[in-house]
Scaffold this active site. Structure first.
Site, PDB file in Angstrom:
ATOM      1  N   SER A   1      45.017  -2.487  29.183  1.00 22.78           N
ATOM      2  CA  SER A   1      45.181  -1.085  29.339  1.00 22.78           C
ATOM      3  C   SER A   1      45.115  -0.629  30.991  1.00 22.78           C
ATOM      4  CB  SER A   1      44.416  -0.047  28.772  1.00 22.78           C
ATOM      5  OG  SER A   1      44.460  -0.256  27.318  1.00 22.78           O
TER       6      SER A   1
ATOM      7  N   ARG B   1      48.140  -0.083  33.852  1.00 22.05           N
ATOM      8  CA  ARG B   1      47.942   1.219  34.650  1.00 22.05           C
ATOM      9  C   ARG B   1      47.874   1.016  36.136  1.00 22.05           C
ATOM     10  NH1 ARG B   1      46.632   2.157  29.702  1.00 22.05           N
ATOM     11  NH2 ARG B   1      46.888   4.174  28.560  1.00 22.05           N
TER      12      ARG B   1
ATOM     13  N   ARG C   1      59.081  -0.503  16.624  1.00 21.31           N
ATOM     14  CA  ARG C   1      58.117   0.369  16.611  1.00 21.31           C
ATOM     15  C   ARG C   1      58.851   1.648  17.223  1.00 21.31           C
ATOM     16  NH1 ARG C   1      53.421  -2.304  19.829  1.00 21.31           N
ATOM     17  NH2 ARG C   1      52.328  -0.705  19.268  1.00 21.31           N
TER      18      ARG C   1
ATOM     19  N   SER D   1      47.387   9.245  20.321  1.00 23.16           N
ATOM     20  CA  SER D   1      48.022   7.973  21.293  1.00 23.16           C
ATOM     21  C   SER D   1      47.762   8.346  22.667  1.00 23.16           C
ATOM     22  CB  SER D   1      49.370   7.705  20.770  1.00 23.16           C
ATOM     23  OG  SER D   1      49.906   6.858  21.707  1.00 23.16           O
TER      24      SER D   1
ATOM     25  N   GLN E   1      48.872   6.087  24.587  1.00 20.57           N
ATOM     26  CA  GLN E   1      50.186   5.710  25.423  1.00 20.57           C
ATOM     27  C   GLN E   1      51.090   7.028  25.442  1.00 20.57           C
ATOM     28  OE1 GLN E   1      51.841   2.828  22.724  1.00 20.57           O
ATOM     29  NE2 GLN E   1      50.344   1.323  23.219  1.00 20.57           N
TER      30      GLN E   1
ATOM     31  N   ASP F   1      42.384  -1.238  18.090  1.00 23.10           N
ATOM     32  CA  ASP F   1      42.613  -2.404  18.114  1.00 23.10           C
ATOM     33  C   ASP F   1      41.998  -3.398  17.613  1.00 23.10           C
ATOM     34  OD1 ASP F   1      45.217  -1.665  19.465  1.00 23.10           O
ATOM     35  OD2 ASP F   1      44.534  -2.040  21.442  1.00 23.10           O
TER      36      ASP F   1
ATOM     37  N   LYS G   1      51.761  -0.677  14.750  1.00 23.44           N
ATOM     38  CA  LYS G   1      51.335  -1.636  15.947  1.00 23.44           C
ATOM     39  C   LYS G   1      52.231  -2.916  15.846  1.00 23.44           C
ATOM     40  CE  LYS G   1      47.749   0.859  17.375  1.00 23.44           C
ATOM     41  NZ  LYS G   1      47.874   1.778  18.752  1.00 23.44           N
TER      42      LYS G   1
ATOM     43  N   ARG H   1      46.832 -10.138  17.795  1.00 30.20           N
ATOM     44  CA  ARG H   1      45.632  -9.784  17.262  1.00 30.20           C
ATOM     45  C   ARG H   1      45.386 -10.514  15.725  1.00 30.20           C
ATOM     46  NH1 ARG H   1      43.544  -7.424  21.633  1.00 30.20           N
ATOM     47  NH2 ARG H   1      44.916  -5.715  22.415  1.00 30.20           N
TER      48      ARG H   1
HETATM   49  C1  S3P Z   1      46.788   1.371  24.531  1.00 30.52           C
HETATM   50  C2  S3P Z   1      46.572   2.421  23.570  1.00 30.52           C
HETATM   51  C3  S3P Z   1      46.500   1.970  22.131  1.00 30.52           C
HETATM   52  C4  S3P Z   1      46.528   0.728  21.746  1.00 30.52           C
HETATM   53  C5  S3P Z   1      47.024  -0.304  22.941  1.00 30.52           C
HETATM   54  C6  S3P Z   1      46.710   0.155  24.162  1.00 30.52           C
HETATM   55  C7  S3P Z   1      46.960   2.007  26.075  1.00 30.52           C
HETATM   56  O1  S3P Z   1      48.056   2.478  21.532  1.00 30.52           O
HETATM   57  O2  S3P Z   1      46.601   0.345  20.605  1.00 30.52           O
HETATM   58  O3  S3P Z   1      46.863  -1.601  22.671  1.00 30.52           O
HETATM   59  O4  S3P Z   1      46.714   1.142  26.884  1.00 30.52           O
HETATM   60  O5  S3P Z   1      47.154   3.119  26.267  1.00 30.52           O
HETATM   61  P1  S3P Z   1      48.287   4.023  21.076  1.00 30.52           P
HETATM   62  O6  S3P Z   1      48.171   4.843  22.305  1.00 30.52           O
HETATM   63  O7  S3P Z   1      49.560   3.898  20.469  1.00 30.52           O
HETATM   64  O8  S3P Z   1      47.349   4.276  19.939  1.00 30.52           O
END
Ligand code: S3P
Length: 450
Positions: A29, A33, A129, A174, A176, A327, A354, A403
């Site tokens: 993550s 970023r 997805r 989420s 994301q 995760d 996922k 995973r």
């Molecule tokens: C992530 C957010 C999660 C996670 C993903 C990484 C991120 O997803 O499952 O592996 O880096 O923001 P969601 O935001 O869809 O839950």
């Protein structure tokens, strides 16, 4: 994986005892970023410890294609020369994000308020997805998109030529989606307000602060959060040392708990409280995990884990904990299979969207391995095999999900009979060193007889 490549199966056999140091790679993550904010800053962002896995490399390539200079100096060491907020150029071809939901959704946000057209694609897993969850809120800024039926990739996104600030609530739990909105807000004039009712990982908020963005996060009485961010401000580069990924650490950690006589250490792990749900749950199950040398690095809490084999008991994992270990459910389900008693997990509806439908993939796989497990619409109940041990003796389908592959290989390291998975190629999306690192600790992996 591309259609032309053939799947690579792998078998895990009863191993151990495990010992040594598991130096897992950088957090996925934070790595995504760091590249994106580096590309949006003015000047040079230096990154160390970047995760060099396919997902993150695709984001690096996307940043290059959007006009940033992204330089690789050596293992984990990168430099990004950003184009400044609003400075992205229209890429001349399609951006391919491979398997990565995070990379693609974050970049959708980052381009949504620039006057460019960007086409997003991905592999067969990513192309299944849901993307409306991020695209629809981005239209509030003035962005437009075209997607395939069902809101899936390939997607063409036209960023707003005259973006407007937003005041909105995130409807899915989420990080994301939240992060995409924050990145879009960077180039919208005035202040945007984004509310989340469920607290998800906050790496974007933390890193934006570090880059000098005008961002303020306030707790709401209902437990949610309000984020106010002012657009059209210049981001200033910072040096980022990426902590090691707790979601990757979960695999050696789990293996050490279930393989008899093991004792390993896992240094420098990110301990952001919104990422530590698995550790919390394992401690409740009776796991012998010591957290040592807790310190701060680049605005994030990190520490060293020392893990010993443990007799574990089943627990109820509350739904509110799901975002902090979203995760980690596949590997928790494996650990629960080796525990004494029942483990109940709730609030898992997000697992269905996922890299695979993880609820289904875990259930089918564990059943094949002789574990009693019940799949619910948004939950999972695992009856631990306890002293009898997990029978194993199965070939598990991984559905292009890294995973799921790693979880069942860990299961095979402690089951009575070996467990093989149909394809390990996807492990390279998040943890390319997995096989060699686990072998170094004592894992008995071998290519199976087909
Ligand atoms: C992530 C957010 C999660 C996670 C993903 C990484 C991120 O997803 O499952 O592996 O880096 O923001 P969601 O935001 O869809 O839950």
């Amino acid at each position: 994986m591309h259609a032309s490549e053939s799947p690579k199966p792998l078998e895990a056999r009863r191993s151990g005892p495990l010992g040594g140091i598991a130096a897992v790679p950088g957090d996925k993550s934070i790595s995504h970023r760091a590249l994106i904010l580096g590309a949006l800053a003015v000047g040079e962002t230096r990154i160390s410890g970047l995760l060099e896995a396919d997902d993150v490399l695709n984001t690096a390539e996307a940043m290059r294609r959007l006009g940033a200079q992204v330089l690789h100096d050596g293992l984990g060491a990168w430099r990004v020369h950003g184009v400044g907020v609003g400075g992205f150029a229209e890429p001349d071809g399609v951006l391919d994000f491979g398997n990565s939901g995070t990379g693609s959704r974050l970049v959708m946000g980052a381009v949504a308020t620039s006057p460019i057209k960007v086409v997003f694609t991905g592999d067969a897993s990513l192309s299944r997805r849901p993307m409306r969850r991020v695209l629809e809120p981005l239209t509030l800024f003035g962005a437009e998109f075209t997607a395939r039926e069902g809101g899936i990739m390939p997607i063409a996104l036209t960023g707003a030529a005259e973006p407007i600030s937003v005041d909105c609530e995130i409807r899915v739990a989420s990080a994301q989606v939240k992060s995409a909105m924050l990145l879009a807000a960077l180039n919208a004039p005035g202040q945007s307000r984004i509310v989340q009712r469920v607290l998800t990982r906050d790496h974007t908020e933390r890193m934006l602060k570090a880059f000098g963005a005008e961002i303020a996060v306030t707790s709401l009485p209902d437990g949610g959060e309000e984020i106010r961010i002012v657009g059209e401000k210049e981001l200033k580069p910072v040096a980022i040392d990426v902590p090691r990924d707790p979601s990757s650490a979960a695999f050696p950690l789990a293996a050490a708990l279930i393989v008899p006589g093991s004792h390993i250490s896992i240094p420098g792990i990110l301990l952001n409280p919104r990422r530590t749900g698995l550790i919390e749950t394992l401690l409740e199950m009776g796991a012998d995990i010591k957290i040592e040398n807790v310190r701060e690095s680049g605005g994030e809490k990190i520490g060293d884990l020392v893990v010993r084999t443990s007799s574990l008991k089943g627990v109820r994992v509350p739904a509110v904990r799901a975002p902090s270990m979203i995760d980690e459910y596949p590997i928790l389900a494996v650990i629960a299979s080796f525990a004494e008693g029942r483990t109940e997990m709730r609030g898992l509806e997000e697992l269905r969207v996922k890299e695979s439908d993880r609820l289904s993939a875990i259930c089918v796989g564990l059943k094949l391995c002789g574990v009693r497990v019940e799949e619910q619409a948004d939950g999972l109940v695992v009856e631990g095999c306890g002293a009898d041990g997990v029978p194993g003796g199965a070939r598990v389908a991984t559905h292009m999900d890294h995973r799921i592959a790693m979880s069942f290989l860990v299961a095979g390291m402690a089951s009575r009979e070996p467990i093989s998975v149909d394809d390990v190629s996807m492990i390279a999306t998040s943890f390319p060193e997995f096989e060699s690192l686990m072998r170094g600790l004592g894992a008995d992996f071998k290519a199976p007889n087909r």
